[in-house]
Design a protein around this motif. Structure first.
Motif, PDB file in Angstrom:
ATOM      1  N   GLY A  37      -0.320   3.804  -5.726  1.00 23.60           N
ATOM      2  CA  GLY A  37      -1.218   4.269  -4.297  1.00 23.60           C
ATOM      3  C   GLY A  37      -2.212   5.337  -5.260  1.00 23.60           C
ATOM      4  O   GLY A  37      -1.726   6.017  -6.610  1.00 23.60           O
ATOM      5  N   SER A  56       1.206  12.561  -0.518  1.00 22.20           N
ATOM      6  CA  SER A  56       0.287  13.547   0.285  1.00 22.20           C
ATOM      7  C   SER A  56       2.129  14.533  -0.716  1.00 22.20           C
ATOM      8  O   SER A  56       2.738  14.359  -0.555  1.00 22.20           O
ATOM      9  N   GLN A  64       0.719  -1.231  -0.197  1.00 22.92           N
ATOM     10  CA  GLN A  64       0.382  -0.154  -0.056  1.00 22.92           C
ATOM     11  C   GLN A  64       1.010   1.218  -0.040  1.00 22.92           C
ATOM     12  O   GLN A  64       1.693   0.995   0.998  1.00 22.92           O
ATOM     13  N   GLN A 117       0.794   5.460   0.218  1.00 25.87           N
ATOM     14  CA  GLN A 117       0.129   6.554  -0.002  1.00 25.87           C
ATOM     15  C   GLN A 117       0.837   7.798   0.021  1.00 25.87           C
ATOM     16  O   GLN A 117       1.925   8.518   0.718  1.00 25.87           O
ATOM     17  N   CYS A 173       4.941   9.759  -0.082  1.00 27.85           N
ATOM     18  CA  CYS A 173       4.280   8.951   0.216  1.00 27.85           C
ATOM     19  C   CYS A 173       5.209   7.518   0.870  1.00 27.85           C
ATOM     20  O   CYS A 173       6.693   7.108   0.948  1.00 27.85           O
TER      21      CYS A 173
END
Length: 122
Positions: A113, A6, A2, A4, A21
């Motif tokens: 992601g 931002s 996973q 993520q 990330c």
């Protein structure tokens, strides 16, 4: 795996932005990491990649000398520092685990992601 991403946002041309990330993966250091971007109506574009320990980096021609990719394997995190942003940098930016493509300097994403939106106004 996973991932993520931002750090996106709205900035003016010439300004800087830093993307982050965070990976949820058992062995982060076992993956090459990269960033891709996709603007509306355009194909996904390779931005940057970094080797497992961070000793080697690669960049797309349009971002070379303006963007810097890095990673911190103690934090399972990949970074993208973006300087001198231009309106044509506007896109959704995705981080991904990557592997070399068929041609030198090409990379393919394995796990990707959700992206983060970067908008650069003129």
């Amino acid at each position: 795996v996973q991932l993520q991403a931002s750090g996106g946002g709205l900035v003016q041309a010439g300004e800087s932005l830093n993307l982050t990330c965070v990976a949820s993966v058992r062995t982060f250091a076992g993956y090459m990491m990269g960033w891709f971007r996709q603007a509306p109506g355009k194909e996904r574009e390779f931005v940057a990649a970094i080797s497992w320990a961070g000793g080697s980096t690669w960049y797309g021609d349009s971002v070379k000398d303006r963007f810097t990719i890095s990673r911190d394997n103690t934090k399972d995190t990949t970074y993208l520092q973006m300087h001198d942003l231009k309106p044509e940098d506007t896109a959704i930016y995705y981080c991904a685990t990557v592997r070399p493509g068929q041609e030198p300097g090409e990379f393919e994403a394995d796990y990707q992601g959700q992206g983060t939106q970067v908008t650069v106004s003129s």
